[in-house]
Motif scaffolding. Sequence first.
Motif, PDB file in Angstrom:
ATOM      1  N   PHE A  14     -69.678 -26.310   6.778  1.00 31.07           N
ATOM      2  CA  PHE A  14     -69.617 -27.556   6.022  1.00 31.07           C
ATOM      3  C   PHE A  14     -68.545 -28.482   6.566  1.00 31.07           C
ATOM      4  N   ASP A  15     -68.536 -29.680   6.029  1.00 26.63           N
ATOM      5  CA  ASP A  15     -67.664 -30.694   6.588  1.00 26.63           C
ATOM      6  C   ASP A  15     -66.978 -31.534   5.509  1.00 26.63           C
ATOM      7  N   CYS A  16     -66.265 -30.874   4.628  1.00 30.02           N
ATOM      8  CA  CYS A  16     -65.602 -31.611   3.550  1.00 30.02           C
ATOM      9  C   CYS A  16     -64.395 -32.357   4.117  1.00 30.02           C
TER      10      CYS A  16
ATOM     11  N   THR B  61     -60.263 -26.846   7.386  1.00 27.72           N
ATOM     12  CA  THR B  61     -61.205 -25.887   7.948  1.00 27.72           C
ATOM     13  C   THR B  61     -62.548 -26.528   8.289  1.00 27.72           C
ATOM     14  N   ARG B  62     -62.739 -27.770   7.922  1.00 24.12           N
ATOM     15  CA  ARG B  62     -64.062 -28.368   8.070  1.00 24.12           C
ATOM     16  C   ARG B  62     -64.550 -28.306   9.519  1.00 24.12           C
TER      17      ARG B  62
ATOM     18  N   GLY C 270     -63.744 -19.894   4.627  1.00 23.52           N
ATOM     19  CA  GLY C 270     -64.689 -20.920   5.041  1.00 23.52           C
ATOM     20  C   GLY C 270     -66.080 -20.327   4.909  1.00 23.52           C
ATOM     21  N   ILE C 271     -67.078 -21.190   4.920  1.00 22.35           N
ATOM     22  CA  ILE C 271     -68.430 -20.674   4.750  1.00 22.35           C
ATOM     23  C   ILE C 271     -69.042 -20.431   6.126  1.00 22.35           C
TER      24      ILE C 271
END
Lengths: 420, 258
Positions: free
Chosen positions: A69-71, A76-77, A113-114
Amino acid sequence: MNFDRIREKLNILADAAKYDVSCASSGSTRTNQNKGLGNASKMGICHTYTADGRCVSLLKILLTNHCIFDCAYCVTRKSNDVPRAAFKVQEVVDLTINFYRRNYIEGLFLSSGIFKSPDHTMERLVSVAKKLREEENFNGYIHLKSIPGASDELMYEAGLYADRLSVNIEVPTISGLKLLAPDKKHEDFTKPMEKVKNEIVRYQSEHKVIKNIPKYAPAGQSTQMIVGASGESDKDIMYSATYYYKTYNMKRVYYSGYVPVTHDARLPAIGSQVPMLRENRLYQTDWLLRFYGFSVGEILNNQHPNLDMDVDPKLSWALRNLHHFPVNVNTADKRLLARIPGVGMQSVDKIVKARKFRKLNWDHLKKIGVALNRAQYFMVCESRLWERRDLDADKIKGMILQNSTGKFRNQYSTQLSLFN
Amino acid sequence: MNATTTLVYDGSFNGFLTSVFVAFDEKINVADIQKNNQSQNGLFSETETVFTHVEKAKRVWNGIRNKSHNAISNVYFAFLSETEGVEMMLYTYIQKLMRTQNGKYLDYSDSTVLHIAQLAKKVGREKHRMEAFVRFQLTKDEIYFANIEPDFDVLPLISKHFRDRYADQKWLIYDVKRKYGIYYDLDHVEMVSLNLKDIHHNKTVKSDAFAPEEYEYQTLWNDYFKSTNIASRINPKLHTQHVPKRYWKYLSEKKEAV
Ligand code: SF4
């Protein structure tokens, strides 16, 4: 164990986890069973403090900082160019046990992180906790971060091993969420919260009948919101917090002053001040709501959508509501005593006990620990001196600010300088 | 004027409680209660040596506890503060307590009550700190070993905490200042008196008394501690307020700072 490799991983994965402010190890009561290792107490223990003054009580790490993901607000994105690493399940177990045995920590706070998918990630987190409990006979504190979007089955399992579960809402408004975390839906957060809440409720009702059913998330669930990243008001934040407290029985909501970590036009620039005083005021407000019997609308509303920075929220409320004062300390009930600025809950208790013996005067109150520099304008006691009867709010505020040292001026205190 | 007497006891808590018993029992007009190694005669008072008597001590303990649980812990904690003159203050406190009718003696506007409560609070804080700041190091013979140097004599207070927590490992916590320790052998906790010459501070020099992986874990912990810091929020004043410098020499995360 290859210590050099572990060292590298730890540096990366602790660094990425540090922005999560929750570090509480309290609220659980896990006793040491069968001569195993560890316990978790109601109080929790801070084992050390960071150079910025926050409590360190848990080994707080990510399982991995790979993320699909890219928050925008997150180091961590996916689009952020940083070194990546991943722990093996057993490595996290060994680190936790060895740190715990040396009395460095109260337990583990594991987030991630995912990678691949929410469920794939959640499953790993759960297996760390399971190993700790079942293979190591570990009774210390475990806090697992629920991965947004994780399935009900995994949330159920997580709660069997963890003391606390949390899913960070991060952005207090739905519109902000759309803007800053485009990969996530609001339901991704609320669905696991709902599941955990229901399981806790179920556990509590079954526990009344069957004593030895396995515990389910005994320290409850918490969430975190970032403050100052998406232009929301204090009212937005506290109304959201109140909603989460009520709807999902949150044990705690944490407020985290946004630390700019990435270049992004949607966010404050790197190098902008972290809004620490604001964060402190939010915690004070949270405290007033949970322990002092205030309702959120009394403190924040359309006329007053943001907290004052120069005085704490209780004093600010009192100044806006002078008609409730002065309170007579020798007769008023606890609820009113607790509303006097400068009188904390401990003082309230002491006042109630002490006034059984005699009527209290300024001297007694001072000894009890009441902060008279603030309180004197809002109370009467066994003394004819109450000279400030005719002062208006501005005058009182001016006098208090003039006579207070540091407390209100210390802009960088991240600690809750509460209302003692 | 009635003659006054100074009671001299052996310095133990039971010894102190026995003194209280003797004073009440014999209706002594107490001038002072002193430890035998630091007793000084008052000009006009007699001295009487009290021999510790566990049964008598117990009766005083129960007497106080029956009045108030809060009071008994205040008495014990304040005693462990080792503050000069604390015995007489406690004696006054206990007298007041015994005279009250309504069970609990919690009149915080009374200066003795307040003072004892404050002392107890300080000791309580030190207890809590020691529960936090003990740093075990694994020795070659598989004992988790820690030095502490608390301001107050808190070993008796932290023993239960560590026994409950570390039930499956041998450990020894040693009070460097008072030269005694508590040792858990997987069954019981015992008080042991040792006179350690080689005190293992957090020296960067390694000692071969410890297991080889010990220093690896210290390094990992040290690293971890560093990476928890958020540079843009640094606040040294707050940091030392929470972790006062006098504790640093036994904290592995502070190794380089000492
Ligand atoms: S999903 Fe979590 S780890 Fe991944 S970018 Fe978003 S906040 Fe960061």
